[in-house]
Design a protein around this motif. Structure first.
Motif, mmCIF file in Angstrom:
data_model
loop_
_atom_site.group_PDB
_atom_site.id
_atom_site.type_symbol
_atom_site.label_atom_id
_atom_site.label_comp_id
_atom_site.label_asym_id
_atom_site.label_seq_id
_atom_site.Cartn_x
_atom_site.Cartn_y
_atom_site.Cartn_z
ATOM 1 N N ARG A 39 0.831 -1.204 0.000
ATOM 2 C CA ARG A 39 0.000 0.000 0.000
ATOM 3 C C ARG A 39 0.874 1.266 0.000
ATOM 4 N N ALA A 42 2.121 1.686 -3.511
ATOM 5 C CA ALA A 42 1.059 2.200 -4.382
ATOM 6 C C ALA A 42 0.898 3.700 -4.190
ATOM 7 N N ARG A 62 -2.548 -2.283 -5.213
ATOM 8 C CA ARG A 62 -3.581 -2.219 -4.177
ATOM 9 C C ARG A 62 -4.433 -3.491 -4.159
ATOM 10 N N SER A 66 -4.790 -6.112 -0.997
ATOM 11 C CA SER A 66 -6.055 -6.608 -0.460
ATOM 12 C C SER A 66 -6.041 -8.129 -0.328
#
Length: 230
Positions: A39, A42, A62, A66
């Motif tokens: 993250r 990103a 991303r 997840s």
């Protein structure tokens, strides 16, 4: 022994664990770090030093984060299960036992007796255990149900890796042995009666190579005699 596609860095896992073997809790923590790093990457990628639109790459980072987070949560829950914090059903909905109670049973569904349960089976047992406990019926815990099981156990992934390592070593050893059938010498492939080179060695040459490698690795036929460091 490393396989052909593994790197030294990939096989160096000492920093991932405090003890000899990695715990599920340690796996969950490491996955949490990976998720956060993805993250962060990103976010940093939103303002690259050069004007290149990489929105698709950012979305991919991303999405990967997840997926890692879902796996992190699953490993975290499993770590609570194996520590005995989660009540579990004593049997599957079919009535089949698991763990110590499954020894010697003949479970025809789902691949045989669940002496070593999979993570999905444990999650199901936890779900059922919650309902069973709410109904006032008996539950168990992972430590109790698995007492005495696991000594010398090896995961399917580790077994498959060791099998690949064994097969790779045999392929190398074959070329060191002269073939009595076709006369192929050290470093040469076996040849057909017409003189064509073949990647499939003759049975005698293959058998001798397998015997040498299996003796060195501690195998008996196709099966490991002992798991290293178990």
């Amino acid at each position: 022994m490393r396989t052909e596609h593994e790197t030294p860095a990939e096989t160096d896992t000492a920093d991932l664990r405090a003890g000899k073997d990695i715990t599920l809790d340690e796996i969950a923590t490491e996955l949490g770090a990976i998720e956060l790093r993805l993250r962060q990457l990103a976010r940093a990628a939103e303002t690259p030093a050069t004007p290149v639109e990489i929105a698709d790459a950012i979305d991919s980072l991303r999405s990967s984060a997840s997926s890692v987070r879902e796996l992190r949560d699953r490993m975290g829950f499993l770590s609570r299960i194996v520590e005995g914090d989660v009540p579990l059903a004593t049997a599957f909905p079919t009535g089949d036992p698991w763990g110590v109670a499954a020894r010697g049973t003949d479970r025809t569904d789902f691949g045989g007796p669940a002496t070593i349960p999979t993570m999905w089976q444990l999650i199901r047992l936890a779900q059922d255990g919650k309902r069973v406990a709410a109904g006032g019926r008996e539950t168990t815990t992972y430590p109790k149900a698995m007492n005495g099981i696991g000594i010398g156990w090896e995961s399917k992934a580790a077994s498959a890796r060791r099998r690949r390592e064994r097969d790779a070593a045999v392929a190398v050893e074959v070329l060191r042995i002269a073939c009595e059938k076709c006369g192929a010498s050290d470093g040469q492939q076996c040849r057909t009666a017409k003189g064509w080179a073949s990647e499939k060695p003759h049975v005698g040459r293959q058998r001798e190579a397998e015997g040498t490698v299996d003796a060195a690795l501690g195998y008996l036929g196709d099966n490991p005699v002992a798991v290293p460091d178990a």
